[in-house]
Design an enzyme around this catalytic site. Structure first.
Site, mmCIF file in Angstrom:
data_model
loop_
_atom_site.group_PDB
_atom_site.id
_atom_site.type_symbol
_atom_site.label_atom_id
_atom_site.label_comp_id
_atom_site.label_asym_id
_atom_site.label_seq_id
_atom_site.Cartn_x
_atom_site.Cartn_y
_atom_site.Cartn_z
ATOM 1 N N GLY A 134 0.775 -1.233 0.000
ATOM 2 C CA GLY A 134 0.000 0.000 0.000
ATOM 3 C C GLY A 134 0.805 1.281 0.000
ATOM 4 O O GLY A 134 0.229 2.369 -0.081
ATOM 5 N N GLU A 180 4.126 -6.767 1.862
ATOM 6 C CA GLU A 180 3.671 -7.076 0.492
ATOM 7 C C GLU A 180 3.663 -5.843 -0.413
ATOM 8 O O GLU A 180 2.618 -5.458 -0.935
ATOM 9 C CB GLU A 180 2.245 -7.633 0.519
ATOM 10 C CG GLU A 180 2.052 -8.881 1.328
ATOM 11 C CD GLU A 180 0.573 -9.259 1.446
ATOM 12 O OE1 GLU A 180 0.298 -10.453 1.554
ATOM 13 O OE2 GLU A 180 -0.293 -8.360 1.425
ATOM 14 N N PRO A 181 4.795 -5.208 -0.609
ATOM 15 C CA PRO A 181 4.791 -4.020 -1.479
ATOM 16 C C PRO A 181 4.611 -4.393 -2.942
ATOM 17 O O PRO A 181 5.135 -5.406 -3.407
ATOM 18 C CB PRO A 181 6.183 -3.420 -1.255
ATOM 19 C CG PRO A 181 7.034 -4.598 -0.899
ATOM 20 C CD PRO A 181 6.142 -5.554 -0.153
ATOM 21 N N ARG A 224 -5.446 3.302 -15.621
ATOM 22 C CA ARG A 224 -5.515 4.049 -14.359
ATOM 23 C C ARG A 224 -6.154 5.444 -14.480
ATOM 24 O O ARG A 224 -6.981 5.812 -13.644
ATOM 25 C CB ARG A 224 -4.138 4.146 -13.705
ATOM 26 C CG ARG A 224 -3.551 2.770 -13.353
ATOM 27 C CD ARG A 224 -2.310 2.875 -12.481
ATOM 28 N NE ARG A 224 -2.641 3.390 -11.165
ATOM 29 C CZ ARG A 224 -2.429 4.621 -10.766
ATOM 30 N NH1 ARG A 224 -1.834 5.493 -11.552
ATOM 31 N NH2 ARG A 224 -2.797 4.993 -9.554
ATOM 32 N N TYR A 240 -9.454 5.377 -12.214
ATOM 33 C CA TYR A 240 -9.310 6.046 -10.918
ATOM 34 C C TYR A 240 -9.185 7.559 -11.040
ATOM 35 O O TYR A 240 -8.960 8.233 -10.039
ATOM 36 C CB TYR A 240 -8.043 5.577 -10.188
ATOM 37 C CG TYR A 240 -7.833 4.096 -10.069
ATOM 38 C CD1 TYR A 240 -8.795 3.269 -9.488
ATOM 39 C CD2 TYR A 240 -6.643 3.508 -10.491
ATOM 40 C CE1 TYR A 240 -8.567 1.910 -9.346
ATOM 41 C CE2 TYR A 240 -6.412 2.150 -10.351
ATOM 42 C CZ TYR A 240 -7.383 1.354 -9.787
ATOM 43 O OH TYR A 240 -7.142 0.017 -9.646
ATOM 44 N N CYS A 297 -12.960 3.928 -28.477
ATOM 45 C CA CYS A 297 -14.258 4.573 -28.623
ATOM 46 C C CYS A 297 -14.974 4.701 -27.282
ATOM 47 O O CYS A 297 -15.957 4.011 -27.008
ATOM 48 C CB CYS A 297 -15.105 3.802 -29.625
ATOM 49 S SG CYS A 297 -14.308 3.765 -31.219
ATOM 50 N N GLU A 298 -14.431 5.535 -26.440
ATOM 51 C CA GLU A 298 -14.998 5.845 -25.128
ATOM 52 C C GLU A 298 -14.528 7.261 -24.793
ATOM 53 O O GLU A 298 -13.335 7.556 -24.940
ATOM 54 C CB GLU A 298 -14.416 4.937 -24.024
ATOM 55 C CG GLU A 298 -14.675 3.463 -24.153
ATOM 56 C CD GLU A 298 -16.022 3.032 -23.581
ATOM 57 O OE1 GLU A 298 -16.650 3.831 -22.850
ATOM 58 O OE2 GLU A 298 -16.419 1.906 -23.880
ATOM 59 N N TYR A 313 0.326 -1.573 -12.054
ATOM 60 C CA TYR A 313 -1.075 -1.561 -12.476
ATOM 61 C C TYR A 313 -1.217 -0.916 -13.860
ATOM 62 O O TYR A 313 -2.197 -0.234 -14.150
ATOM 63 C CB TYR A 313 -1.957 -0.868 -11.422
ATOM 64 C CG TYR A 313 -1.754 -1.473 -10.057
ATOM 65 C CD1 TYR A 313 -2.277 -2.727 -9.769
ATOM 66 C CD2 TYR A 313 -0.992 -0.834 -9.075
ATOM 67 C CE1 TYR A 313 -2.060 -3.316 -8.540
ATOM 68 C CE2 TYR A 313 -0.769 -1.418 -7.845
ATOM 69 C CZ TYR A 313 -1.307 -2.659 -7.577
ATOM 70 O OH TYR A 313 -1.073 -3.247 -6.363
HETATM 71 C C1 LIG Z 1 -2.706 -5.249 -4.108
HETATM 72 C C2 LIG Z 1 -2.226 -5.836 -2.850
HETATM 73 C C3 LIG Z 1 -0.966 -5.491 -2.340
HETATM 74 C C4 LIG Z 1 -0.056 -4.483 -2.989
HETATM 75 O O1 LIG Z 1 -0.530 -3.196 -2.915
HETATM 76 P P1 LIG Z 1 0.398 -1.975 -3.380
HETATM 77 O O2 LIG Z 1 -0.414 -0.793 -3.134
HETATM 78 O O3 LIG Z 1 0.697 -2.183 -4.820
HETATM 79 O O4 LIG Z 1 1.635 -2.019 -2.544
HETATM 80 C C5 LIG Z 1 -0.547 -6.123 -1.193
HETATM 81 N N1 LIG Z 1 -1.319 -7.028 -0.560
HETATM 82 C C6 LIG Z 1 -2.532 -7.377 -1.022
HETATM 83 C C7 LIG Z 1 -3.327 -8.378 -0.287
HETATM 84 C C8 LIG Z 1 -3.022 -6.793 -2.175
HETATM 85 O O5 LIG Z 1 -4.239 -7.127 -2.616
#
Ligand SMILES: *Cc1c(COP(=O)(O)O)cnc(C)c1O
Length: 416
Positions: free
Chosen positions: A239, A273-274, A312, A316, A346-347, A375
């Site tokens: 995140g 989990e980056p 994106r 978003y 075409c959007e 992404y």
């Molecule tokens: C998407 C996701 C991430 C990675 O998120 P980032 O914002 O790209 O760092 C980590 N853990 C889980 C469970 C996710 O779904």
């Protein structure tokens, strides 16, 4: 983003001239800097070196085999969210002991394959899922480690589609239910329910929501410990936000400094989990201007990349800086004009950038959509029957094609 720089008005990725890549491989084209990818991984690793966490790159940010393999070679694990990502992980020889698997809708088949291959952790997102994993593990005669994904009910300031840790999101399990589950974990005879997982959202630029969430979970772990339930692994998700325009996201060091004191209070081993943080600023999308279209109300730069290549902005309202691959100075051409950079789809929602200033923009010019490494390709599609672009990885002065452009035949390969 020091790996994307101008040299004599030409945009380079590391030591490779991007214009030459576009000429050789065509456009639209994703270009990645291997150095940025690895150095961002190392930044996180070093920031957290005191606790030596398991770092699992979140594959959905960019699942290209060459990119994931480069990270795995450095010792990185993988965070997956589907059977398809698991398949990719095996193809690059990733160790299953470093694979963690999240997602609210894992199918029985996906669960079975993951257990058979002895992945490290499932991050379970609901009680029915926990029960299904237990049944499948029993059938296979394998005892499987599972973490419960907690929804810590934290509002992270980010786009509503990418917040995941608020009570109203579909992700994770609330504290009350999680507590009941941990206290009755012996019912799950084939599971070792010994972990807690959280992931509160994406592109979070401030450490505060992380700290608040981790604090809540640390208290929860303490409460569990007082009831004889031990948590061996705490996965705090990804995140971390990056710079797209004027954000001032926390650095890996600042993030570590904020959360380490809380993490040190819990006895569990830590998993991170980056995704975006590692690859976001490591990739650009190169596109060529097809037409310059002037209308009474607006100027459009119509380019050969669309929302199917990079969704994106459309999905978003995300901002990506857009730079000319060959920069012109004001003295060369006195016209600074404002353009919407739009694709061929075409959007009306098909745009890469709105109201951007350029000097002397012309048909045939190349533009670089910055910070498109996360992404970007991984969310691309064949909408409008457009073959998906090539991807190239640069390492120093060398460039390597890591995914060839799709052909029209690729488009129909699976149809009859
Ligand atoms: C998407 C996701 C991430 C990675 O998120 P980032 O914002 O790209 O760092 C980590 N853990 C889980 C469970 C996710 O779904």
């Amino acid at each position: 983003m020091h790996d994307f720089n101008y040299r004599h008005d030409n945009l380079y990725c590391e030591s490779v001239n991007i214009e030459e890549l576009a000429r050789k491989y065509g456009t639209p084209l994703y270009v990645y800097s291997r150095n940025t990818i690895i150095s961002h991984y190392k930044k996180i690793k070093e920031a957290f070196c005191q606790i030596n966490p398991l770092i699992c790159f979140s594959m959905k940010a960019n699942s290209n085999l060459a990119i994931c393999k480069a990270l795995v070679r450095e010792g990185c694990g993988l965070d997956i969210v589907s059977g398809g990502e698991l398949y990719r992980a095996f193809k690059i020889g990733a160790s299953p002991r470093k694979i963690v698997y999240a997602g609210v809708g894992k199918t029985e088949k996906e669960i079975e394959i993951a257990i058979r291959h002895h992945i490290f952790f499932f991050n379970a997102e609901s009680i029915p899922e926990l029960e299904l994993i237990n049944r499948v593990a029993g059938r296979l005669g394998i005892r499987q480690k599972v973490a419960i994904r907690i929804n810590p009910d934290i509002k992270a300031k980010t786009h509503k589609y990418i917040t995941t840790g608020h009570g109203e999101n579909k992700f994770g399990i609330d504290f009350e239910t999680a507590k009941k589950t941990f206290l009755k974990k012996n019912r799950y005879k084939n599971l070792n329910v010994s972990g807690i997982h959280m992931h509160i959202g994406s592109q979070i630029v401030d450490a505060k929501p992380f700290v608040r969430a981790v604090e809540r979970i640390a208290d929860f772990i303490k409460d569990l410990e007082s009831r004889e339930v031990a948590i061996r692994w705490l996965n705090i998700g990804g995140g971390l936000g990056i710079i797209y325009s004027r954000e001032r996201p926390q650095t890996a060091k600042e993030y570590a400094k904020a959360v380490l004191p809380v993490l040190k209070k819990v006895k569990a081993n830590i998993i991170l989990e980056p995704g975006r943080f590692i690859v976001g600023n490591a990739g650009v999308l190169i596109t060529r201007i097809q037409y310059v279209k002037e209308t009474p109300s607006k100027n459009f730069a119509i380019v050969d990349a669309g929302m199917n290549d990079l969704i994106r902005p459309s999905l978003y309202g995300a901002y990506h800086e857009i730079l000319p691959v060959k920069s012109r100075s004001y003295s060369d051409s006195k016209e600074i004009r404002v353009f919407d950079v739009v694709g061929p789809i075409c959007e009306s929602g098909d745009f890469l950038g709105k109201s951007r200033k350029f000097i002397g923009l012309r048909e045939g010019d190349l533009l670089s959509v910055m910070s498109a490494g996360a992404y970007g390709f991984s969310m691309s599609s064949n909408y409008n029957s457009r073959p998906r672009p090539s991807e190239v990885m640069v390492e120093g002065s060398k460039a390597r094609l890591i995914r060839r452009r799709e052909t029209y035949e690729d488009l129909i390969r699976t149809e009859s």
